[in-house]
Design an enzyme around this catalytic site. Sequence first.
Site, PDB file in Angstrom:
ATOM      1  N   CYS A 101      47.680 -11.862  -4.067  1.00 23.02           N
ATOM      2  CA  CYS A 101      47.734 -11.651  -2.618  1.00 23.02           C
ATOM      3  C   CYS A 101      46.502 -10.870  -2.171  1.00 23.02           C
ATOM      4  O   CYS A 101      45.655 -10.508  -2.985  1.00 23.02           O
ATOM      5  CB  CYS A 101      49.006 -10.895  -2.219  1.00 23.02           C
ATOM      6  SG  CYS A 101      49.082  -9.204  -2.843  1.00 23.02           S
ATOM      7  N   ASP A 126      11.632 -25.695  10.927  1.00 23.02           N
ATOM      8  CA  ASP A 126      11.444 -26.245   9.587  1.00 23.02           C
ATOM      9  C   ASP A 126      10.181 -25.757   8.886  1.00 23.02           C
ATOM     10  O   ASP A 126       9.892 -26.206   7.783  1.00 23.02           O
ATOM     11  CB  ASP A 126      11.412 -27.769   9.644  1.00 23.02           C
ATOM     12  CG  ASP A 126      10.096 -28.301  10.197  1.00 23.02           C
ATOM     13  OD1 ASP A 126       9.473 -27.599  11.016  1.00 23.02           O
ATOM     14  OD2 ASP A 126       9.685 -29.407   9.813  1.00 23.02           O
ATOM     15  N   CYS A 186      45.702  -7.602  -3.910  1.00 23.37           N
ATOM     16  CA  CYS A 186      45.012  -7.726  -5.190  1.00 23.37           C
ATOM     17  C   CYS A 186      43.508  -7.802  -4.973  1.00 23.37           C
ATOM     18  O   CYS A 186      42.718  -7.214  -5.722  1.00 23.37           O
ATOM     19  CB  CYS A 186      45.491  -8.967  -5.936  1.00 23.37           C
ATOM     20  SG  CYS A 186      47.255  -9.032  -6.236  1.00 23.37           S
ATOM     21  N   CYS A 205       0.845  -1.195   0.000  1.00 20.66           N
ATOM     22  CA  CYS A 205       0.000   0.000   0.000  1.00 20.66           C
ATOM     23  C   CYS A 205       0.881   1.246   0.000  1.00 20.66           C
ATOM     24  O   CYS A 205       2.113   1.158   0.055  1.00 20.66           O
ATOM     25  CB  CYS A 205      -0.930   0.020   1.226  1.00 20.66           C
ATOM     26  SG  CYS A 205      -0.032   0.090   2.791  1.00 20.66           S
ATOM     27  N   ASP A 237      12.393 -25.631  17.571  1.00 19.40           N
ATOM     28  CA  ASP A 237      10.954 -25.771  17.373  1.00 19.40           C
ATOM     29  C   ASP A 237      10.628 -27.242  17.615  1.00 19.40           C
ATOM     30  O   ASP A 237      11.472 -28.110  17.374  1.00 19.40           O
ATOM     31  CB  ASP A 237      10.584 -25.358  15.952  1.00 19.40           C
ATOM     32  CG  ASP A 237       9.117 -25.599  15.660  1.00 19.40           C
ATOM     33  OD1 ASP A 237       8.282 -25.048  16.389  1.00 19.40           O
ATOM     34  OD2 ASP A 237       8.821 -26.345  14.708  1.00 19.40           O
ATOM     35  N   ASP A 248       8.215 -20.591  11.154  1.00 21.04           N
ATOM     36  CA  ASP A 248       9.492 -20.432  11.845  1.00 21.04           C
ATOM     37  C   ASP A 248      10.378 -19.375  11.184  1.00 21.04           C
ATOM     38  O   ASP A 248      11.379 -18.958  11.773  1.00 21.04           O
ATOM     39  CB  ASP A 248      10.265 -21.764  11.858  1.00 21.04           C
ATOM     40  CG  ASP A 248       9.541 -22.850  12.642  1.00 21.04           C
ATOM     41  OD1 ASP A 248       8.910 -22.490  13.656  1.00 21.04           O
ATOM     42  OD2 ASP A 248       9.602 -24.017  12.245  1.00 21.04           O
ATOM     43  N   CYS A 306       3.409   1.719   2.769  1.00 19.53           N
ATOM     44  CA  CYS A 306       4.684   1.007   2.627  1.00 19.53           C
ATOM     45  C   CYS A 306       5.711   1.895   1.951  1.00 19.53           C
ATOM     46  O   CYS A 306       6.870   1.986   2.382  1.00 19.53           O
ATOM     47  CB  CYS A 306       4.491  -0.273   1.812  1.00 19.53           C
ATOM     48  SG  CYS A 306       3.376  -1.476   2.571  1.00 19.53           S
TER      49      CYS A 306
END
Length: 854
Positions: A81, A738, A84, A13, A522, A742, A16
Amino acid sequence: MERVRIEIGGMTCANCSATIDDAVEALAGVESAEINFATDEGTVEYDPEEVSLAAIFEAIEKAGYHPQAETVSIGVTDMTCANCVQAVEDSVGSLSGVVSVDANFATDEASVRFVPETVSLEEIYGAIEDAGYTPVRDEGEGGTERERRESARAAETRKQRRLTLFGAALSIPLSVLMMGELVGLPVPETLLGFGRGWWGLLLATPVQVVLGREFYVNSYKAVVRNRSANMDVLIALGSTTAFLYSVAVLLGAIPGGLYFESAALILTFITLGNYLEARSKGRASEAIRQLLELEADTATVVEEADGERVERDVPLEDVQVGDLLKVRPGEKIPTDGEVRDGESAVDESMITGESVPVEKAPGDEVVGGTVNENGLLFVEATKVGADTALQQIVRMVRDAQSRQPEIQNLADRISAYFVPAVILNALLWAGLWFAFPSTLSGVVESLPLWGLVAGGPSVVSTFEFAVVVFASAVLIACPCALGLATPAATMVGTTIGARHGILFKGGDVLERVRDVDTVVFDKTGTLTRGEMSLTDARVVAPATDGAAVEPDDEPGQATEEFLIEVAASAESGSEHPIAQAIVEGADERDVPHEDPAVVQNVPGKGIRARTSHGTVVVGSPTLVEEEGADPAPAEDVLAEFESEGKTAVLVALDEQLLGVLAVADTVKETAKEAVASLHDRGVRVMMLTGDNERTARAVAAEVGIDPENVRAEVLPDEKADAVEEIQSGGDRAMMVGDGVNDAPALAAAFVGTALGSGTDVAIEAADVTLMRDDPTDVVRAMNVSEGTLAKIKQNLFWALGYNTAMIPLASLGLLQPVLAAAAMAFSSVSVLSNSLLFSQYDPEDRYRLLGFFR
């Protein structure tokens, strides 16, 4: 001022866009921000001297939205190195539209995040070339981009080998000619009418031109283009000093000895080190190559033609989503898919690390690259190309190798000032030896190594000794080993993780995992299998529907069958594990049920549905009470079921309580082992669940979690708050989950860890992905992190210790330039070899860390 247009996801909207506008304009250096909700994009005008594009992206992300950018990994050759690496990052990072760039000396690549609308890939290639290095382009002849990278690395290895052999072919006879008499060899003063000095010039000059050319060109690029000094500058200074000094002595311009063999051997030893280093890098990156080789080259596509099945073999890249693939016994499964016909056992060890094949039947998912063992399978392709699990693993490993741990900042800060400091130190000591030879000799001659290598100004002239000190001091201090210390170990550590089904999002994540002091699991699908089944049905209240009364039942009392029928009819509209358990339980008991007319999920509480029986509520006592039914008669039954570790739900029909259903979820066999191992490490273990207190405590007791560390009845949108509360006291928490619910908690945690059996959303939000459905992999991830950081510390110890010990020796005149060059080359190879030894580490055992750091 620069202007950049950014595509932004997540806006719903006008508020936002205003939120993003405020967040971005609050940054110092941002002139204006115009965020357009209708087009999902924004235009930002900013001063790059005051604020970076990365900071702007971070402000948008913190506001809760998703600025869109592409990330590309580009092979880069010629880096020698850490300096670089800095040159590449500075050159590419200066482009408008580049959000971030991470170059990696150990893997010879750069990971660039950029806004395609503002900067093109070709411009990024150009910036790498402007810095003096060669990008491996995404398009071109010679196979895929990966094959061109490997070809470039192989070509570099072959080139360094040829140069080493060429240098050795001239340096060995040159050394015999110039120093043979020191070991008793009969070396003539003249040969074919020319003195040894002229033969030295003849043999040393090709070495200086052919082997030295690369160092001179790279030095020019570093000093002139990038205005910095790198390893090549030190090598060029050391070898050129020895060569030009010898030429001047040979021509009679100055008195002194000849060091042609030193000039040649310096370049030969350094080139030998580069060759060994290139070989070691190839070995270190072999894990990704082996992963990619697991892919099948072709696939057998089955099509219907005139009512018959027609088979044709096609290249893997031509397989499309929805294609039906035939997989014979012993063949690799071409791509991720779902079994449509056939049964077989599939070896998934390349993904999960488990050696026991997994039985597959119609409806089961299979992963591309795994091996069909013994049966014929017909698989429908569901993911192809870059979307397959194998390609995502490769991408995550590469991304992890490009994102370095915070400890790398120490090496970067040192390297930034190291080379100039080394040159100043060499000039200082050369000047001191030239100005005060007697004073310094008196101080240093008492040292046991005095004269062993350099001889001292009492043997050679003061100026000559000052030249020797300068050449030795610049050669001994090349920062190659320092630049390799962290990325080499990180590369091996992420590879070990991938080999055991543990994917780290970056080297910074790999470092953080070791510091976790609290693990928050969880419950469902993480500590438990997440596969619930209906175990009990108990009627506890009178029915209001005459259909509930059976002839053999007590008048006015509903049956358990009716209780299950009502609940299953409501739950058949839900995909929640409890709902599926109730529906499957009804099917197993041959209880008829229907689809609901209307269904409403109440997050964290249950479900409300309208069926032919009436309005049904299945869920927590709170939801039943909100619906007007009295949950009190079910309290004893609830307590009984929950004390047994079961999840109990109430069923109400038209504001009247019917009864209680119980479902059970089996705890994973390895959950108790994982918790015990974490306790052994001194890590606090907690559990979050939306389940009720009694059930949560029963599961916690079974796996060994302290009841005080259980957070029950946590709604999905409260999990992130719970994690932040746990961390508010200074704890560094790893959240392991999972599910979709979560994801916010995974993002809020110090380290978010998703089980690979979980959802794509959870995996995307996580910092660590565990490909196996095994909670003990949390412990293995910690072991890999701890082992990698131990190896990084070892490498840094040797790299810094080497320089700390050798620079004073060279400054005090105790090292010949040739030995300094050999020692410098050895230091880089030793750091890489030490990292490669780590590849044998087994994360099953925390205490088998190779080395003495723990």
